[in-house]
Each structure stands twice: as C-alpha cells, then as structure tokens.
Design a protein around this motif. Structure first.
Motif, PDB file in Angstrom:
ATOM      1  N   SER A 193       0.823  -1.212   0.000  1.00 30.30           N
ATOM      2  CA  SER A 193       0.000   0.000   0.000  1.00 30.30           C
ATOM      3  C   SER A 193       0.854   1.256   0.000  1.00 30.30           C
ATOM      4  O   SER A 193       0.498   2.261  -0.637  1.00 30.30           O
ATOM      5  CB  SER A 193      -0.955   0.002   1.200  1.00 30.30           C
ATOM      6  OG  SER A 193      -0.238  -0.004   2.418  1.00 30.30           O
ATOM      7  N   GLN A 194       2.003   1.223   0.684  1.00 32.50           N
ATOM      8  CA  GLN A 194       2.874   2.391   0.722  1.00 32.50           C
ATOM      9  C   GLN A 194       3.507   2.657  -0.642  1.00 32.50           C
ATOM     10  O   GLN A 194       3.602   3.812  -1.082  1.00 32.50           O
ATOM     11  CB  GLN A 194       3.960   2.203   1.785  1.00 32.50           C
ATOM     12  CG  GLN A 194       3.450   2.239   3.214  1.00 32.50           C
ATOM     13  CD  GLN A 194       2.757   3.547   3.557  1.00 32.50           C
ATOM     14  OE1 GLN A 194       3.280   4.631   3.284  1.00 32.50           O
ATOM     15  NE2 GLN A 194       1.576   3.454   4.135  1.00 32.50           N
TER      16      GLN A 194
ATOM     17  N   VAL B  96       3.499   5.701  -5.962  1.00 38.23           N
ATOM     18  CA  VAL B  96       3.385   5.725  -7.424  1.00 38.23           C
ATOM     19  C   VAL B  96       2.119   6.469  -7.848  1.00 38.23           C
ATOM     20  O   VAL B  96       2.122   7.220  -8.829  1.00 38.23           O
ATOM     21  CB  VAL B  96       3.424   4.293  -7.991  1.00 38.23           C
ATOM     22  CG1 VAL B  96       3.220   4.299  -9.509  1.00 38.23           C
ATOM     23  CG2 VAL B  96       4.762   3.628  -7.647  1.00 38.23           C
ATOM     24  N   ASP B  97       1.035   6.286  -7.111  1.00 42.19           N
ATOM     25  CA  ASP B  97      -0.187   7.038  -7.386  1.00 42.19           C
ATOM     26  C   ASP B  97       0.083   8.537  -7.338  1.00 42.19           C
ATOM     27  O   ASP B  97      -0.406   9.309  -8.180  1.00 42.19           O
ATOM     28  CB  ASP B  97      -1.273   6.698  -6.357  1.00 42.19           C
ATOM     29  CG  ASP B  97      -1.943   5.365  -6.608  1.00 42.19           C
ATOM     30  OD1 ASP B  97      -1.840   4.840  -7.736  1.00 42.19           O
ATOM     31  OD2 ASP B  97      -2.581   4.838  -5.664  1.00 42.19           O
ATOM     32  N   SER B  98       0.840   8.947  -6.351  1.00 39.74           N
ATOM     33  CA  SER B  98       1.143  10.369  -6.172  1.00 39.74           C
ATOM     34  C   SER B  98       1.892  10.929  -7.388  1.00 39.74           C
ATOM     35  O   SER B  98       1.598  12.037  -7.854  1.00 39.74           O
ATOM     36  CB  SER B  98       1.972  10.569  -4.901  1.00 39.74           C
ATOM     37  OG  SER B  98       2.375  11.918  -4.770  1.00 39.74           O
TER      38      SER B  98
ATOM     39  N   LEU C  44       1.130   4.133 -14.827  1.00 39.71           N
ATOM     40  CA  LEU C  44       2.506   4.262 -14.359  1.00 39.71           C
ATOM     41  C   LEU C  44       2.758   3.059 -13.465  1.00 39.71           C
ATOM     42  O   LEU C  44       2.004   2.806 -12.522  1.00 39.71           O
ATOM     43  CB  LEU C  44       2.699   5.566 -13.576  1.00 39.71           C
ATOM     44  CG  LEU C  44       4.081   5.812 -12.973  1.00 39.71           C
ATOM     45  CD1 LEU C  44       5.158   5.865 -14.056  1.00 39.71           C
ATOM     46  CD2 LEU C  44       4.081   7.112 -12.160  1.00 39.71           C
ATOM     47  N   ASN C  45       3.831   2.301 -13.762  1.00 37.65           N
ATOM     48  CA  ASN C  45       4.007   0.977 -13.156  1.00 37.65           C
ATOM     49  C   ASN C  45       5.395   0.823 -12.554  1.00 37.65           C
ATOM     50  O   ASN C  45       6.380   1.326 -13.104  1.00 37.65           O
ATOM     51  CB  ASN C  45       3.802  -0.104 -14.227  1.00 37.65           C
ATOM     52  CG  ASN C  45       2.519   0.122 -15.003  1.00 37.65           C
ATOM     53  OD1 ASN C  45       1.441  -0.258 -14.578  1.00 37.65           O
ATOM     54  ND2 ASN C  45       2.631   0.779 -16.164  1.00 37.65           N
TER      55      ASN C  45
ATOM     56  N   PHE D  78       4.905  -5.291  -6.995  1.00 37.82           N
ATOM     57  CA  PHE D  78       4.506  -4.643  -8.242  1.00 37.82           C
ATOM     58  C   PHE D  78       3.269  -3.801  -7.980  1.00 37.82           C
ATOM     59  O   PHE D  78       2.322  -4.264  -7.334  1.00 37.82           O
ATOM     60  CB  PHE D  78       4.190  -5.661  -9.341  1.00 37.82           C
ATOM     61  CG  PHE D  78       3.692  -5.006 -10.613  1.00 37.82           C
ATOM     62  CD1 PHE D  78       4.583  -4.424 -11.499  1.00 37.82           C
ATOM     63  CD2 PHE D  78       2.336  -4.941 -10.893  1.00 37.82           C
ATOM     64  CE1 PHE D  78       4.140  -3.793 -12.649  1.00 37.82           C
ATOM     65  CE2 PHE D  78       1.873  -4.320 -12.051  1.00 37.82           C
ATOM     66  CZ  PHE D  78       2.784  -3.747 -12.943  1.00 37.82           C
ATOM     67  N   VAL D  79       3.294  -2.566  -8.463  1.00 39.71           N
ATOM     68  CA  VAL D  79       2.109  -1.716  -8.379  1.00 39.71           C
ATOM     69  C   VAL D  79       1.864  -1.071  -9.737  1.00 39.71           C
ATOM     70  O   VAL D  79       2.800  -0.797 -10.495  1.00 39.71           O
ATOM     71  CB  VAL D  79       2.226  -0.622  -7.288  1.00 39.71           C
ATOM     72  CG1 VAL D  79       2.432  -1.246  -5.920  1.00 39.71           C
ATOM     73  CG2 VAL D  79       3.329   0.365  -7.610  1.00 39.71           C
TER      74      VAL D  79
END
Length: 397
Positions: free
Chosen positions: A19-20, A25-27, A43-44, A55-56
């Motif tokens: 989650s962190q 990466v979301d940010s 964006l990966n 992996f996110v």
C-alpha cells in the motif's frame, strides 16, 4: 539483518509495503496528470529488495491496472542485452571488444563488418567495438536524426511510414552512412547517442555467431541460446524480434500512447526490425528485473570481473556512460528507454541490493520537450518513491 539467510519464499510484501509503494506511485501519476492537463494511462513499478518483491500499477479512474505479467516494450533497455552479448563473446574469446570493427574475427580471415563500398562510412577503419558500446565512435544515428533525401525525417521513420512492414537490415542503415558520408565526429572526439552504432553491434553479434554455427544466425538466436532461453543459466521470457513479420506480443500486453500536437498514436503490434540490438526487446517487468538484477550481481552469464568492466569502462569524453550501462545515485546501474509510446528504466543498486523496473505507457510531446521530460522524470520519481516508501535512500521526487 543477514540477508543471505532469508529464504526465497520469504520474498513477499510486508503488510503495509504494498500500500505504501502504491501510494507513492499514485502520487507521481496524479502529479504528472495535473502537469499535462490530460490523462496518464498507467505508471508501473516493480521493485525487489533483499526481502520483498512488489509490483504496483497506478491507472486513471475506471481503467484496469496492469499486472506483473503484462508484457511491454522496454526499448533501449535492450542495449544492456547487446552489451552483455558482446562481453559474453569476449569472455568466451569469440571476439575482442577492444578490436576495430574492420579487424578480423579471432581465428578467421573475415572482418567483423564487410570490407565493401556499401560499408565504407566515415572513420570505419578507426572505430572499435568498445567505442560503439560507449557511444564514442561518432556513428551517425539514422534512426533518430534526419537523413538527406527523406524530407527532414530519419531514414527509419520515413521508410516505416511509407511501408510499415518493411524488412529493415543493418546493411540498409549503414548504406545511408556510406552514401551520404554521415558522421558526428572522429572516434573518441565526442559523445553522441547512436542507435545505428548499436545496430552495427547487433550485426557483429549475428555475424560472429553465424560463423561459429556454420549457418545464418540472428541477434535473437544468440540472446536466446546464451542469455535468456530455456537452456541458459537464468531462463526468462524475453524476446527480441528481428523480422518484420514478428510483430505480435503475447497477451496480456501494454499498448503505448504517443501524444503529439493535434494527434494521438496508440502502439500495439509493431514492426521492430529497424531497432534490432538497440531497442527491439519486450517482456514482463518481472523478467526484465530478474535479468538486470542477476546480471549486475554477477549471478548470470557474465563474471563479476566482466560486470565491473560493464559498469566502469567509460570513455574520457563521457565518464557517465560505460558499456551500455550508467549509474544513477540511489538507483544503481542500468539503462532506460523510449519507443512506441512507452518510457522505461531498469536498474540495480548494489549498495542496497534493490532493483527496480519502472515504465509508463505514455510519451507526451504536446508541449514539446517540456511534456516529454515530465513523462521521463515520472518513471524516475516512481522508482525513487517506491524506494523511499520501503525505507531506502531515494533521489529527487
């Protein structure tokens, strides 16, 4: 903590790690989206530490995230594989990477490249294999820069626009160098990134391997047989198409998006025969990470001594680029790439034993260099953000 005592089955994300990293990466993706004033498809980031593999995928609202088994084109990260092939052949005494490309292949009276008028491009008899690897040979890049007679376009872009299924050969590109006597500078007199220089390296790999086998072999044949195929030390699902009709990536795969003023291009199946050895590779983030990680740790096809050479053998003119390898603080050794609407990087940091593969399937050129660089910086920010989220030193975000 003694990392060597950890079992492989312990390489799983800790409760908050996933989650962190996702949040980090979301940010980055949201900030890029705000900067561009347009959506960012995805964006990966794949990150491996001594104890975790994560992996996110950060995507726009309503879009399905990609997975670690999604295939993508990793473009100039291919150059790491080309350098590895050359250095593996050097280890095996099949070639001498310090030799001039006009010299004979060891044990033969046949030169690395033909001694014909079609290959009579500027300074050919002075250029070494090492200089091609370092981009210090001065070989003009007919894949990126304009060529006379092609209306301001590069040779490869003009031909591919006119004939998308054209079968490119290195000889086609080298002929443009000879015909127009194109060059940037004499060998070692400068630094200029050159895809065409790497196309010549790909030709040399195929040529040497063909002589060893006694029949025609390709760049991809060598890479599969000695570096990533089922009979290699670390088998991986990585592919390097050389033929114009080899265009289809296995599903699931990531399309790439290139935005230009007034036009958007979505790349799926694509003829990569113009990019052999310099940007034709594709695979999953897991496979690319595994190759770069095991390679840079000296656990794959090259010895630790040869890996040290790959990382440190630089030209005097550019101490930041060695043999298809460069160092980035708090990221490590590796490469990056851009092709077909996708930007990516693959790096391994020996100081922390952390490796990363980051990619974005968007190349935005609506605002020219500014929007392109915003996308390029996003893959670095995602990788640094993932490292920071796991408590490792990072760079500018």
């Amino acid at each position: 903590m003694n990392c060597s005592s950890l079992l492989k089955d312990h390489l799983n994300p800790q409760p908050n790690s996933q989650s962190q990293v996702q949040k980090a990466v979301d940010s980055v993706r949201v900030a890029l989206q705000d900067s561009l004033g347009n959506s960012v498809p995805s964006l990966n980031l794949y990150i491996q530490t001594p104890t975790e593999k994560i992996f996110v995928s950060s995507v726009s609202a309503g879009s399905a995230p990609l997975t670690e088994t999604t295939t993508f084109r990793f473009a100039s990260n291919t150059k790491i594989f080309t350098s590895t092939a050359i250095l593996k052949m050097h280890q095996d005494k099949w070639l001498d990477f310090k030799a001039k490309i006009s010299d004979n292949i060891p044990g033969t009276n046949i030169p690395y490249v033909p001694n014909t008028p079609e290959w009579n491009f500027p300074y050919k008899n002075q250029i070494t294999i090492e200089q091609l690897l370092q981009h210090s040979a001065g070989v003009y890049d007919v894949d990126n820069d304009s060529v006379p007679g092609y209306h301001g376009l590069s040779y490869t872009a003009f031909i591919q626009n006119a004939e998308p299924n054209h079968q490119f050969l290195t000889e086609n590109m080298v002929l443009q160098l000879a015909k127009h006597q194109l060059t940037y500078f004499a060998p070692t007199k400068g630094y200029h990134y050159s895809n065409t220089g790497y196309s010549i390296l790909g030709y040399i790999i195929a040529h040497v391997y063909s002589l060893k086998r006694g029949h025609d072999m390709t760049y991809n044949d060598y890479v599969q047989d000695y570096m990533v195929g089922p009979n290699t030390k670390v088998p991986l699902a990585l592919h390097f198409p050389v033929w114009a009709n080899d265009q289809v990536m296995p599903s699931p795969y990531a399309t790439g998006t290139e935005r230009l003023p007034g036009k958007t291009i979505v790349f799926g199946d694509y003829n990569m025969s113009a990019q052999v050895a310099e940007g034709n590779g594709y695979g999953t983030p897991v496979s690319l990470n595994t190759f770069v990680r095991t390679l840079m740790k000296g656990e794959n096809v090259l010895t630790p001594e040869t890996i040290h050479l790959m990382q440190t053998d630089v030209s005097a003119i550019n101490p930041n680029y060695a043999l298809a390898c460069f160092y980035t603080k708090n990221m490590g050794f590796g490469h990056n790439g851009e092709r077909c609407g996708t930007l990516s990087l693959a790096m391994y940091d020996p100081a922390t034993d952390v490796s990363v593969v980051a990619y974005i399937n968007l190349v935005d050129k609506v605002k020219g260099e500014d929007s392109f660089l915003a996308c390029f910086k996003a893959i670095y920010s995602a990788a640094w953000g993932g490292r920071a989220a796991l408590g490792y030193p990072s760079g500018p975000l």
